[in-house]
Design a protein around this motif. Structure first.
Motif, mmCIF file in Angstrom:
data_model
loop_
_atom_site.group_PDB
_atom_site.id
_atom_site.type_symbol
_atom_site.label_atom_id
_atom_site.label_comp_id
_atom_site.label_asym_id
_atom_site.label_seq_id
_atom_site.Cartn_x
_atom_site.Cartn_y
_atom_site.Cartn_z
ATOM 1 N N GLN A 1 40.455 43.967 52.518
ATOM 2 C CA GLN A 1 41.258 45.182 52.605
ATOM 3 C C GLN A 1 40.353 46.391 52.789
ATOM 4 O OE1 GLN A 1 44.150 43.911 49.001
ATOM 5 N NE2 GLN A 1 44.635 45.867 49.956
ATOM 6 N N LEU B 1 53.477 43.429 39.941
ATOM 7 C CA LEU B 1 53.349 43.509 41.394
ATOM 8 C C LEU B 1 54.733 43.560 42.033
ATOM 9 C CD1 LEU B 1 50.555 40.837 41.798
ATOM 10 C CD2 LEU B 1 50.314 43.219 42.436
ATOM 11 N N PHE C 1 47.893 45.841 47.236
ATOM 12 C CA PHE C 1 47.238 44.552 47.428
ATOM 13 C C PHE C 1 47.854 43.809 48.594
ATOM 14 C CE2 PHE C 1 44.335 44.266 43.968
ATOM 15 C CZ PHE C 1 44.883 45.040 42.961
ATOM 16 N N PHE D 1 44.568 36.914 47.076
ATOM 17 C CA PHE D 1 44.670 38.368 47.122
ATOM 18 C C PHE D 1 43.359 39.009 47.563
ATOM 19 C CE2 PHE D 1 48.729 39.519 45.180
ATOM 20 C CZ PHE D 1 49.133 38.303 44.652
ATOM 21 N N GLY D 2 43.488 40.164 48.231
ATOM 22 C CA GLY D 2 42.344 41.014 48.459
ATOM 23 C C GLY D 2 42.048 41.830 47.214
ATOM 24 N N ASP D 3 41.040 42.684 47.278
ATOM 25 C CA ASP D 3 40.635 43.471 46.110
ATOM 26 C C ASP D 3 41.333 44.815 46.008
ATOM 27 O OD1 ASP D 3 37.190 42.290 46.000
ATOM 28 O OD2 ASP D 3 39.005 41.578 44.993
ATOM 29 N N GLY D 4 42.251 45.098 46.906
ATOM 30 C CA GLY D 4 43.091 46.269 46.752
ATOM 31 C C GLY D 4 42.582 47.536 47.407
ATOM 32 N N ARG E 1 43.044 51.613 46.534
ATOM 33 C CA ARG E 1 43.534 52.585 45.555
ATOM 34 C C ARG E 1 43.852 53.875 46.271
ATOM 35 N NH1 ARG E 1 40.993 48.689 44.138
ATOM 36 N NH2 ARG E 1 41.131 47.749 42.091
ATOM 37 N N TYR F 1 47.898 33.929 37.080
ATOM 38 C CA TYR F 1 46.786 34.602 37.727
ATOM 39 C C TYR F 1 46.026 35.425 36.680
ATOM 40 C CZ TYR F 1 49.188 33.758 42.212
ATOM 41 O OH TYR F 1 49.797 33.181 43.310
ATOM 42 N N GLN G 1 43.495 38.874 36.594
ATOM 43 C CA GLN G 1 43.035 39.999 37.389
ATOM 44 C C GLN G 1 42.027 40.803 36.573
ATOM 45 O OE1 GLN G 1 46.117 42.773 38.501
ATOM 46 N NE2 GLN G 1 44.859 43.785 40.035
ATOM 47 N N GLY H 1 39.469 46.407 39.029
ATOM 48 C CA GLY H 1 38.930 46.681 40.357
ATOM 49 C C GLY H 1 39.011 45.522 41.324
ATOM 50 N N GLU H 2 39.677 44.443 40.921
ATOM 51 C CA GLU H 2 39.792 43.275 41.793
ATOM 52 C C GLU H 2 41.240 42.840 41.917
ATOM 53 O OE1 GLU H 2 35.414 41.507 40.464
ATOM 54 O OE2 GLU H 2 37.170 40.194 40.506
ATOM 55 N N GLY H 3 41.482 41.922 42.859
ATOM 56 C CA GLY H 3 42.808 41.387 43.013
ATOM 57 C C GLY H 3 43.036 40.198 42.090
ATOM 58 N N PRO H 4 44.304 39.821 41.881
ATOM 59 C CA PRO H 4 44.598 38.642 41.055
ATOM 60 C C PRO H 4 44.001 37.370 41.669
ATOM 61 C CG PRO H 4 46.569 39.971 41.413
ATOM 62 C CD PRO H 4 45.514 40.500 42.341
#
Lengths: 113, 112
Positions: A6, A43, A90, A104-107, A109, B35, B37, B40-43
């Motif tokens: 991402q 989510l 995400f 999932f990606g790391d998002g 913000r 999951y 998490q 600073g990261e995704g699940p």
């Protein structure tokens, strides 16, 4: 071994501006998703895609748009940014079925001021 | 509307303690995913349970799916600081075309 990537990781927007959040996956997954995560709220699904050229609305689609021209990419577009869209976004991908495990990606913000 | 309730919302414990996190619903799910998490990261997927009464172990983590497939639990034995994070459960509907439903999560903090 990139998985789901991402960009950008952080962004500050002014009210009314537009931007595109990028998402790319290298696992050849057909299913891709966009979620937003607000503190204490879990989510929420914004949009999803079951393959190139096919997209559908999730639980909270208002104010967003998506496209899926290739299997790898699934960008999320904010047309007129509003403070209520301040969140962590995400992107995720999966193999078969909307109810199957996701990567999932790391998002990203995003703050809208 | 299907809902997943997670409890407790927050948990702060000392290293070495045991804990259990719960994920409950009034609806039946075809599968339940857990999951973790980190900030600073995704699940990241820990486990999927699909059969009522199923128990899966992942090192010090034990996952159980309720007999009626409406609830699940995560038990951590001898918690370590590396277990710190947000634990999310997600329920899969009976049909492949039904999107995952996520709980709001349990935030676990393990101090040394």
């Amino acid at each position: 071994n990139a998985g789901v990537t991402q960009t950008p990781k952080f962004r500050i927007l002014k009210i009314g501006q537009s931007m595109t959040l990028q998402c790319a996956q290298d696992m050849n997954h057909n299913y891709m998703y966009w979620y937003r995560q607000d503190p204490g709220m879990g989510l929420k699904l914004i949009y999803y895609s079951v393959g190139a050229g096919i997209t559908d609305k999730g639980e909270v689609p208002n104010g967003y748009n998506v496209s899926r021209s290739t299997t790898e990419d699934f960008p999320l577009r904010l047309e007129l940014a509003a403070p209520s869209q301040t969140s962590v976004y995400f992107c995720a991908s999966g193999t078969t079925g909307l109810n199957q495990p996701q990567h999932f990606g790391d998002g990203t913000r995003l703050s809208i001021l | 509307t299907q809902l997943l309730e997670q409890s407790p919302q927050f948990l702060s414990i000392q290293e070495g303690e045991n804990l259990t996190v719960y994920c409950n619903s009034s609806s039946v799910f075809s599968s339940l995913q857990w999951y973790r998490q980190e900030p600073g990261e995704g699940p990241v997927l820990l486990v999927t349970v699909v059969t009522g009464g199923e128990v899966k172990k992942l090192k010090r983590l034990t996952f159980q799916f309720g007999d009626a497939r409406k609830d699940s639990s995560l038990h951590i034995t001898a918690a370590q600081p590396g277990d710190t994070g947000l634990y999310l459960c997600a329920g899969g509907g009976g049909q492949a075309g039904t999107a995952l439903i996520f709980g709001k999560g349990t935030t676990l903090s393990v101090s040394s």
